[in-house]
Design an enzyme around this catalytic site. Sequence first.
Site, PDB file in Angstrom:
ATOM      1  N   ARG A 130       0.949  -1.094   0.060  1.00  0.00           N
ATOM      2  CA  ARG A 130      -0.156   0.013  -0.091  1.00  0.00           C
ATOM      3  C   ARG A 130       0.823   1.210  -0.005  1.00  0.00           C
ATOM      4  O   ARG A 130       0.316   2.335  -0.475  1.00  0.00           O
ATOM      5  CB  ARG A 130      -0.760   0.033   1.167  1.00  0.00           C
ATOM      6  CG  ARG A 130      -2.295  -0.147   0.996  1.00  0.00           C
ATOM      7  CD  ARG A 130      -3.278  -0.065   2.028  1.00  0.00           C
ATOM      8  NE  ARG A 130      -2.925  -0.228   3.389  1.00  0.00           N
ATOM      9  CZ  ARG A 130      -3.362  -0.683   4.380  1.00  0.00           C
ATOM     10  NH1 ARG A 130      -4.707  -0.917   4.093  1.00  0.00           N
ATOM     11  NH2 ARG A 130      -2.906  -0.464   5.799  1.00  0.00           N
ATOM     12  N   VAL A 180      -9.617  -0.809  -4.032  1.00  0.00           N
ATOM     13  CA  VAL A 180      -8.640  -1.899  -3.758  1.00  0.00           C
ATOM     14  C   VAL A 180      -8.020  -1.503  -2.588  1.00  0.00           C
ATOM     15  O   VAL A 180      -7.679  -0.540  -2.379  1.00  0.00           O
ATOM     16  CB  VAL A 180      -7.831  -2.562  -4.727  1.00  0.00           C
ATOM     17  CG1 VAL A 180      -8.691  -2.689  -6.314  1.00  0.00           C
ATOM     18  CG2 VAL A 180      -6.940  -1.310  -5.431  1.00  0.00           C
ATOM     19  N   GLU A 181      -7.117  -2.706  -2.096  1.00  0.00           N
ATOM     20  CA  GLU A 181      -6.361  -2.801  -0.912  1.00  0.00           C
ATOM     21  C   GLU A 181      -6.971  -1.909   0.242  1.00  0.00           C
ATOM     22  O   GLU A 181      -6.341  -1.096   0.965  1.00  0.00           O
ATOM     23  CB  GLU A 181      -4.951  -2.139  -1.341  1.00  0.00           C
ATOM     24  CG  GLU A 181      -4.243  -3.366  -2.182  1.00  0.00           C
ATOM     25  CD  GLU A 181      -2.769  -2.743  -2.357  1.00  0.00           C
ATOM     26  OE1 GLU A 181      -2.242  -2.133  -1.709  1.00  0.00           O
ATOM     27  OE2 GLU A 181      -2.342  -3.473  -3.198  1.00  0.00           O
ATOM     28  N   GLY A 182      -8.250  -2.283   0.407  1.00  0.00           N
ATOM     29  CA  GLY A 182      -9.005  -1.424   1.819  1.00  0.00           C
ATOM     30  C   GLY A 182      -9.678  -0.608   1.065  1.00  0.00           C
ATOM     31  O   GLY A 182      -9.276   0.414   0.603  1.00  0.00           O
TER      32      GLY A 182
END
Length: 815
Positions: free
Chosen positions: A380, A502-504
């Site tokens: 991230r 995406v990614e949270g």
Amino acid sequence: MNEWLWFVATGCVFLFLAYVRVSLCISTGAFATLLLLISGFGGLSMVWLILLWILFLGVAIPLNIPSLRRKLLTDRLYHLARNLMPPMSATEREALEAGSVWWDGDLFSGKPNWKKLLKLPVSELSPEEKAFLDGPVEELCHMLDEWEITEELQDLPPEVWDFMKKRGFFGMIIPKEYSGLGFSGLGHSSVVMKVASRSISAAVTVMVPNSLGPAELLLNYGTKEQKDHYLPRLACGEEVPCFALTGPEAGSDAASLPDKGMVCRGEFRGEKDVLGIRLNWEKRYITLSPSATVLGLAFKLCDPDGLLGDKKEMGITLALIPTQLPGVTIGSRHFPLNSAFLVGPTWGKDVFIPLDFIIGGPERAGKGWAMLMECLAVGRSISLPALSTGSSKLASRLIGAYARIRRQFKLPIGRFEGVEEGLARIGGYTYLMDSARTLTTLAVDQGEKPSVISAMVKYNLTEKTRKAINDAMDIQGGAAICMGPRNLLARLYQSLPISITVEGSNILTRNMIVFGQGAIRCHPYLLKVMNAVHETDEERGMEEFDKAIMGHVGFSISNAVRSFFLGLTGSKLAFVPGTPSCTRVYYQHATRICAAFALAADVALLVLGGALKRKERLSARLADIFSHLYLISAILKRYEDQGRPREDLPLVRWACQDSLHIMQESFYGLLENFPNPLVAGMLRFLCFPLGRPFPPPGDKLDHQVASLLLNPSLTRNRLTDGIFLPKNQDEPLGLLEDALKKTIAAEPVEKKIFEAIKNGDLKGGDPVALLEEAVKLGLISEEEAMAVKEATSARKEVIKVDDFPKDWWGKKVKP
């Protein structure tokens, strides 16, 4: 009268000691010295002196003798906290302890050490990384045609896939000993950013193998055998990886994933009675899944027959699974907003794997959540910030040129104040984003795994990109919404929600993660208090609790005093030595906000306790303050690292003022919605005693920033450094750059003609005839007339919009 003077002096000493934040021991010594002076020279009556000494000793002795302090106070608080505080699950503890604390810890202290930040090394690419960017990355960008990729092929061309595999694009994070490129975080980020400025589809394809996935997990946790087998194959593209985490019933709440693995004995590749795992899963949104040869899988492992030990529910586990195994289904595709990167679902039905397919081997069974949290912090920190920054840099470059070239009412549209407002946001946000990108990659390159900072940059940079691209679309108008090879903005616009989710997801990241995790990880005492309360050894727990709670009390008192006096003096009491005068005020204001934020966070946690998790909008406002403190730090660090170029000051000032205003409004939103009005009023008095001091950037500053985008300059080049700039004028961006130069070159000539018309020397009419007449009259030269003709031709070419035969859509191949 003397008594009151000494009381005032005592109060001033207390405030000074709290402001500079000295230890309890030094504070006690200072008050004892003051009392001795009062006793000798104060002229107070004996009654007053006795009362003062009794009060002093009654407080100082218990506070400075730990055993007495514990007996009278802290042990009682400990038992109260132990009864009130809910138990912490293993999953919660793993999530909280994942990653590391870096500069975010200083910001939460209320008293950041700016010298520490400025002494950090300058982020620089290695010669090898520069050569890769100038060579293979440049070559790859020339090979990419986003219109062809998205509209015609719905995939990268085979030759592009081959090129990326052979040149190591999938092995940037893999060390050279495993045939990878071994790039730094900055090198990795710079590659993704440059490719993103050319093709989002290609950038995502490059990004995923180098982000959260098999390579990252293997490097951190893999066995030697797993590393030796997989890493060289991943580096050269022989193996294409994907990682399957998200499923229909487990998105943001990944800890609740229903996918199961059962420890059992079975047959594997002809060998019978193999101890392994039988897996069943259903996943979706898995990038590169349709082409993957090896699947990283997250699942819950259970051992009902006790084949591995006494624990039947072992927890989240990660494994690497060859996609050719029986029972594995991949190949289907999702269609994410007309983007062409490969993403799709995957299923597994009774797939049997041996135990050594677990990443890290059988001893890592049940430890997958902690592994994921650690690796997510790094991914991230790099991938999505790079993707977002590349998009915003491209928007800055092209929309600045377009706004100078495109005319309405005989003026470049970039000269209209409404357009300037949008240009200023694009330029200011891009400067902020690149600053945050480089500072965060520096943390990674120093060996940090900044879990809280990674959430900050993921959320804020994707959101700033959304705003910047929306502004660019608004400025370009109708040309921006008509799809075609000429339109560089539309694909960026279409892809924005992908990076947002995406990614949270951004809602989850802002409302729950940044402050929820940050308050516990970055607070200097809160995690110590929690660990002490949950300590199994009660005596040790009470001892640790005593130390932590005393430190916490002093910390809160100091922040209250600092916040109030910094607010009362317009931040002028903040000492930030060694900073240049042009940015000094921003260091001072950021120091003030740090103290106010630390105070507000403590008060919110004290008053609301665990209920703060359910007050998501309050948590989100605290997250915004915390995030923008980091963003201001990044802006100021970047300005120093680049040698303090005065030409960049409008960008620095705009970005800092915007962040200060956002933090101020977040504070007021917090206070206006705080459940306890009395506490909210107290906080307002301590944090903003003189009201709102931070306005948003003004019209004059907007004009200055907009002008930087409209004119070729070193500042414009620095702002957009690192993106792909095609030299071929047949390319849309190449056309824009060429037209910008020609437009600027022609402007003095056009001004002469305008003045001649105004003075009556020329009559308005056909532009070509007007130029010829101006040459005949000697008002301009032939060369000047040619410059205007070339600029006009280039301008017409730039503002063209793609059109297609009316039956074109019917001929398209359906996906």
